[in-house]
Motif scaffolding. Structure first.
Motif, short mmCIF file in Angstrom:
data_model
loop_
_atom_site.label_atom_id
_atom_site.label_comp_id
_atom_site.label_asym_id
_atom_site.label_seq_id
_atom_site.Cartn_x
_atom_site.Cartn_y
_atom_site.Cartn_z
N ILE A 56 -2.40 14.54 0.22
CA ILE A 56 -3.20 13.54 0.94
C ILE A 56 -2.55 12.17 0.83
CG2 ILE A 56 -5.38 12.26 0.87
CD1 ILE A 56 -6.71 15.02 0.17
N PHE A 57 -2.11 11.79 -0.37
CA PHE A 57 -1.49 10.48 -0.53
C PHE A 57 -0.10 10.43 0.10
CE2 PHE A 57 -5.01 9.64 -3.29
CZ PHE A 57 -5.19 8.27 -3.17
N LEU A 58 0.57 11.56 0.17
CA LEU A 58 1.85 11.59 0.87
C LEU A 58 1.65 11.38 2.38
CD1 LEU A 58 4.91 11.97 0.40
CD2 LEU A 58 4.56 14.37 0.96
N LEU A 59 0.61 11.98 2.92
CA LEU A 59 0.28 11.76 4.34
C LEU A 59 -0.08 10.29 4.58
CD1 LEU A 59 -1.76 15.00 5.10
CD2 LEU A 59 0.49 14.40 6.00
N ALA A 104 0.83 -1.20 0.00
CA ALA A 104 0.00 0.00 0.00
C ALA A 104 0.87 1.26 0.00
CB ALA A 104 -0.93 0.00 1.21
N TYR A 105 1.97 1.20 0.73
CA TYR A 105 2.91 2.32 0.80
C TYR A 105 3.49 2.63 -0.59
CZ TYR A 105 7.60 4.22 1.56
OH TYR A 105 8.75 4.95 1.49
N VAL A 106 3.88 1.60 -1.33
CA VAL A 106 4.43 1.80 -2.68
C VAL A 106 3.37 2.43 -3.58
CG1 VAL A 106 5.30 0.60 -4.73
CG2 VAL A 106 6.15 -0.02 -2.48
N TRP A 107 2.13 2.00 -3.42
CA TRP A 107 1.03 2.52 -4.22
C TRP A 107 0.73 3.98 -3.89
CZ3 TRP A 107 -4.36 3.30 -2.89
CH2 TRP A 107 -5.21 3.41 -4.00
N THR A 108 0.59 4.31 -2.59
CA THR A 108 0.27 5.68 -2.21
C THR A 108 1.42 6.63 -2.52
OG1 THR A 108 0.98 5.30 0.09
CG2 THR A 108 -1.37 5.04 -0.40
N LYS A 109 2.65 6.16 -2.37
CA LYS A 109 3.82 6.98 -2.69
C LYS A 109 3.85 7.30 -4.18
CE LYS A 109 7.60 4.89 -3.23
NZ LYS A 109 8.14 5.09 -4.55
N ALA A 110 3.52 6.33 -5.00
CA ALA A 110 3.51 6.54 -6.45
C ALA A 110 2.45 7.58 -6.83
CB ALA A 110 3.25 5.22 -7.17
N ILE A 111 1.28 7.51 -6.21
CA ILE A 111 0.23 8.49 -6.50
C ILE A 111 0.66 9.89 -6.04
CG2 ILE A 111 -2.14 9.20 -5.95
CD1 ILE A 111 -2.81 6.18 -5.81
#
Length: 173
Positions: free
Chosen positions: A66-69, A26-33
């Motif tokens: 938001i996705f960085l948070l 999930a972290y890889v996904w949110t970081k990419a966004i």
């Protein structure tokens, strides 16, 4: 059975269970966004492909923040203890990609916040500076995980020399 009863454990992996669970994916996904949303906006603005409407810029930077948070929350969850994250940030070991990544995320978040404030106050020169610096740190945010994962020698995919490019393309997708 007799051998197992008399065996002495000398070395073992931690008993955390699955060492990298859903938080890491999930972290890889949110970081990419978080990185990719800003980068796509920046590339459209910098290449002159078309003007970016103010609303789209606000929404795009807001999505990135938001996705960085969310990325930061997932990182802290994966470390299991919030104190570990503070330790990483306050007592850095600069050879660790976890430390470099933590600071990259913090700087990127600061630049996104600065962009929002400068845009709100209509400080055009500062907005332009944060576009360019934000793009640099969005790229760093997108690719640093490749170097962090490369420290895990048991994962063949993560040893690829093109993994940073893979992560950058993943962010823009």
């Amino acid at each position: 059975e007799a051998v197992m009863e008399n065996a002495k454990r000398v070395y073992d992996a931690p008993k955390k269970g699955i060492l990298w669970g859903w938080e890491v994916s999930a972290y890889v996904w949110t970081k990419a966004i978080a990185a990719g949303t800003f980068l796509v906006l920046f590339l459209a603005m910098a290449s002159g492909l078309g003007p970016i409407e103010d609303t789209k810029a606000w929404v795009g930077v807001g999505i990135s923040l938001i996705f960085l948070l969310a990325t930061t929350v997932l990182l802290i969850m994966d470390l299991d203890q919030p104190k570990r994250f503070l330790y990483v940030m306050l007592r850095p070991q600069w050879r660790s990609w976890l430390v470099k990544g933590g600071y990259a995320l913090a700087i990127y978040g600061g630049l996104l916040t600065l962009w929002l404030g400068a845009n709100w106050l209509e400080m055009d020169a500062l907005v332009m500076m944060t576009w360019w610096l934000g793009a640099v740190f969005a790229v760093i945010t997108a690719v640093y995980t490749a170097f962090l994962f490369a420290q895990s020698k048991g994962r063949d995919f993560w040893q690829s020399p093109v993994l940073p490019m893979h992560m950058l393309v993943h962010s823009c997708m």
